[in-house]
Design a protein around this motif. Sequence first.
Motif, PDB file in Angstrom:
ATOM      1  N   TRP A  56       0.831  -1.207   0.000  1.00 37.94           N
ATOM      2  CA  TRP A  56       0.000   0.000   0.000  1.00 37.94           C
ATOM      3  C   TRP A  56       0.859   1.249   0.000  1.00 37.94           C
ATOM      4  O   TRP A  56       1.898   1.300   0.672  1.00 37.94           O
ATOM      5  N   THR A  57       0.412   2.264  -0.729  1.00 37.42           N
ATOM      6  CA  THR A  57       1.098   3.559  -0.774  1.00 37.42           C
ATOM      7  C   THR A  57       0.105   4.642  -0.382  1.00 37.42           C
ATOM      8  O   THR A  57      -1.020   4.658  -0.911  1.00 37.42           O
ATOM      9  N   GLN A  58       0.517   5.527   0.490  1.00 39.99           N
ATOM     10  CA  GLN A  58      -0.380   6.640   0.825  1.00 39.99           C
ATOM     11  C   GLN A  58      -0.394   7.640  -0.321  1.00 39.99           C
ATOM     12  O   GLN A  58       0.659   8.154  -0.720  1.00 39.99           O
ATOM     13  N   ILE A  59      -1.591   7.904  -0.862  1.00 37.45           N
ATOM     14  CA  ILE A  59      -1.697   8.826  -2.005  1.00 37.45           C
ATOM     15  C   ILE A  59      -2.283  10.166  -1.602  1.00 37.45           C
ATOM     16  O   ILE A  59      -2.427  11.056  -2.424  1.00 37.45           O
ATOM     17  N   GLY A  60      -2.613  10.328  -0.331  1.00 38.66           N
ATOM     18  CA  GLY A  60      -3.135  11.622   0.093  1.00 38.66           C
ATOM     19  C   GLY A  60      -3.836  11.498   1.426  1.00 38.66           C
ATOM     20  O   GLY A  60      -3.710  10.486   2.131  1.00 38.66           O
ATOM     21  N   ASN A  61      -4.523  12.563   1.774  1.00 39.70           N
ATOM     22  CA  ASN A  61      -5.427  12.589   2.925  1.00 39.70           C
ATOM     23  C   ASN A  61      -6.720  13.184   2.405  1.00 39.70           C
ATOM     24  O   ASN A  61      -6.711  14.246   1.768  1.00 39.70           O
ATOM     25  N   ALA A  62      -7.841  12.507   2.669  1.00 35.39           N
ATOM     26  CA  ALA A  62      -9.096  12.969   2.069  1.00 35.39           C
ATOM     27  C   ALA A  62      -9.471  14.361   2.560  1.00 35.39           C
ATOM     28  O   ALA A  62      -9.973  15.181   1.811  1.00 35.39           O
ATOM     29  N   LEU A  63      -9.248  14.624   3.853  1.00 36.26           N
ATOM     30  CA  LEU A  63      -9.695  15.900   4.429  1.00 36.26           C
ATOM     31  C   LEU A  63      -8.467  16.778   4.647  1.00 36.26           C
ATOM     32  O   LEU A  63      -7.821  16.744   5.698  1.00 36.26           O
ATOM     33  N   ASP A  64      -8.135  17.567   3.614  1.00 39.69           N
ATOM     34  CA  ASP A  64      -6.910  18.361   3.713  1.00 39.69           C
ATOM     35  C   ASP A  64      -7.170  19.861   3.635  1.00 39.69           C
ATOM     36  O   ASP A  64      -6.245  20.644   3.454  1.00 39.69           O
ATOM     37  N   PRO A 113      -9.582   9.206  -5.765  1.00 37.16           N
ATOM     38  CA  PRO A 113      -9.420   9.118  -4.307  1.00 37.16           C
ATOM     39  C   PRO A 113      -8.186   9.851  -3.772  1.00 37.16           C
ATOM     40  O   PRO A 113      -8.123  10.153  -2.574  1.00 37.16           O
ATOM     41  N   ALA A 114      -7.236  10.158  -4.685  1.00 34.01           N
ATOM     42  CA  ALA A 114      -6.086  10.952  -4.242  1.00 34.01           C
ATOM     43  C   ALA A 114      -6.501  12.397  -3.968  1.00 34.01           C
ATOM     44  O   ALA A 114      -5.742  13.165  -3.379  1.00 34.01           O
ATOM     45  N   GLY A 115      -7.691  12.759  -4.411  1.00 34.77           N
ATOM     46  CA  GLY A 115      -8.212  14.095  -4.182  1.00 34.77           C
ATOM     47  C   GLY A 115      -8.260  14.894  -5.462  1.00 34.77           C
ATOM     48  O   GLY A 115      -7.779  14.441  -6.501  1.00 34.77           O
ATOM     49  N   PRO A 116      -8.875  16.075  -5.451  1.00 36.23           N
ATOM     50  CA  PRO A 116      -9.502  16.656  -4.262  1.00 36.23           C
ATOM     51  C   PRO A 116     -10.839  15.985  -3.931  1.00 36.23           C
ATOM     52  O   PRO A 116     -11.551  15.538  -4.812  1.00 36.23           O
ATOM     53  N   TRP A 117     -11.139  15.940  -2.622  1.00 32.85           N
ATOM     54  CA  TRP A 117     -12.437  15.504  -2.133  1.00 32.85           C
ATOM     55  C   TRP A 117     -13.332  16.734  -1.968  1.00 32.85           C
ATOM     56  O   TRP A 117     -12.833  17.841  -1.722  1.00 32.85           O
ATOM     57  N   SER A 118     -14.621  16.511  -2.112  1.00 34.44           N
ATOM     58  CA  SER A 118     -15.585  17.626  -2.045  1.00 34.44           C
ATOM     59  C   SER A 118     -15.598  18.245  -0.644  1.00 34.44           C
ATOM     60  O   SER A 118     -15.078  17.667   0.317  1.00 34.44           O
ATOM     61  N   ASP A 119     -16.259  19.366  -0.529  1.00 33.96           N
ATOM     62  CA  ASP A 119     -16.643  19.851   0.795  1.00 33.96           C
ATOM     63  C   ASP A 119     -17.710  18.911   1.350  1.00 33.96           C
ATOM     64  O   ASP A 119     -18.345  18.170   0.595  1.00 33.96           O
ATOM     65  N   PRO A 120     -17.921  18.926   2.653  1.00 30.16           N
ATOM     66  CA  PRO A 120     -18.830  17.934   3.232  1.00 30.16           C
ATOM     67  C   PRO A 120     -20.304  18.211   2.947  1.00 30.16           C
ATOM     68  O   PRO A 120     -20.732  19.362   2.908  1.00 30.16           O
ATOM     69  N   VAL A 121     -21.048  17.111   2.776  1.00 31.20           N
ATOM     70  CA  VAL A 121     -22.511  17.159   2.864  1.00 31.20           C
ATOM     71  C   VAL A 121     -22.844  16.737   4.286  1.00 31.20           C
ATOM     72  O   VAL A 121     -22.407  15.672   4.741  1.00 31.20           O
ATOM     73  N   ARG A 122     -23.542  17.580   5.003  1.00 26.77           N
ATOM     74  CA  ARG A 122     -23.884  17.258   6.397  1.00 26.77           C
ATOM     75  C   ARG A 122     -25.048  16.282   6.457  1.00 26.77           C
ATOM     76  O   ARG A 122     -25.935  16.311   5.613  1.00 26.77           O
TER      77      ARG A 122
END
Length: 503
Positions: A56-64, A113-122
């Motif tokens: 496994w390789t870390q490709i990012g952090n979802a919440l950055d 999945p490496a990003g960018p991830w969206s802003d959150p839906v609450r």
Amino acid sequence: MSDQPQPAGLLPNPVIPGFHPDPSVCRVGDDYYLVCSSFEYFPGIPVFHSRDLFNWTQIGNALDRPSQLRLPRESPSSGGIYAPTLRHHDGRFWLIVTNVSGDGNLLFTATDPAGPWSDPVRLPGVHGIDPDLAWDEDGTCWCTVAGVSQVRLDPTTGETLGEPQRIWSGAPGAMAPEAPHLYRIGEYWYLMIAEGGTERGHAVSIARGPSPSGPFEPCPANPVLTHRGTDSPIQNTGHADLVQAPDGSWWMVLLAVRPRGGTPAWYVLGRETFLAPVEWVDGWPVVGPVTPELPTPAWPLHPAPAVPARDDFDQAELHPQWISLRERPEHLCTTKERSGWLTLRAVGSSLDENDAVFVGRRQEHLACRARTLIDPAEGCGGLAVRMDEDHHYEIEAADGEVKVFARIGSIRTEVASRPVAAGAVVLGVDIVPRPTRGPRTGPDDVVLGVEEPDGTFTVLASLDGRYLSTEAAGGFTGRVIGMYAAEGTVHFDRFDYEPLPFP
Ligand code: 6LW
């Protein structure tokens, strides 16, 4: 990633060592993606990629971005981000997670999945931790949470449809039914959960039914996985997710720990991500064994590119392995101020404070070494091994002097000090596992010192590692080794981390 050379044909387990709990995995074609909990750290939710399930390789952090992850100053350690679920549906990746420090359940999407991830839906109508997402054949989205209860969801708006329903809570009387994941496999819907608590009683159980909402019939062989009461070096097995390989074989990712030393035995790396084979017999999964070595799979391996032992801080952006406490504003942490250096500016006066300015990486090996070259001319700061605000050891440099501090519970003490030549100094920590001798033997020693100009290492203190374990500190995290600022501005020219041979 292993502590020891593996015998030929065997691969190391954990597949993602160090504080990487609550794994959730999905596969798209030949690519696997996996996420973990991240609690009080920013950026949050490390995202890993693999082509073979073992490397496994870390490709990012979802919440950055701060808009995705709000961790107020008062949010406690082991608060924050709990137990994400990662799924791929309708051409998108979906990530559902709980921020227990305020924002509750949140949903994010990404095309990569490496990003960018969206802003959150609450998700104000989803109550409970460990949210799971599953879609049925009609496209209805089912959200299941610890407890275990379930509600239908419009994942684009976050609106819940109908009232939450209790669906199945595992063995009668078992504590903490949690970590639900719902799957359509063959003719059944399967509801897999963890139960027994995330400590030594941890277990995985499963039930199946004709629809996503049940009714669910428990597996007669439940729990399908537990190591409680066994002599395995791998304990607390639980919080699992299932994935099928392209060849049709099934696998489980799960969290487990490696306690060491006498009694009660201490684990210091937090809960790590392990892999186990799964066979299906009579429509039920037969899991394991969960062993420190895994046989090589039938498919080609794609070894992960090694993370270089040295980070020279010569990139504008920090590598995704680096994590900070609650936030990381650029005016307090930057590689852009002094070229090739990481600059940290103090807020809190020590790592006892919730707003300490700290940049660390997970300790991933039972035996390892870290070194950093610090220039403390405009302040003071150092190198720390951290569990939380109340449990950390550090070596700190001010101009002309270094000191070792230990914080254990409510006690903070200066352990050692020594004058050094003015200017930059190399601080070091060696993590040295102890051979298990007596019932009270701790897991390891945390050895702190300075590297002399001739490269020799002068030890200032050797401290019992048990106080930087989960058994002492409590909570859900593991050790993180890193740099911090305690006063003014400090600059770090490099950070070296390398595994050492296991004694
Ligand atoms: C998580 C729960 C658990 O939400 O610990 O081991 C909690 N399982 O499912 C925090 O990781």
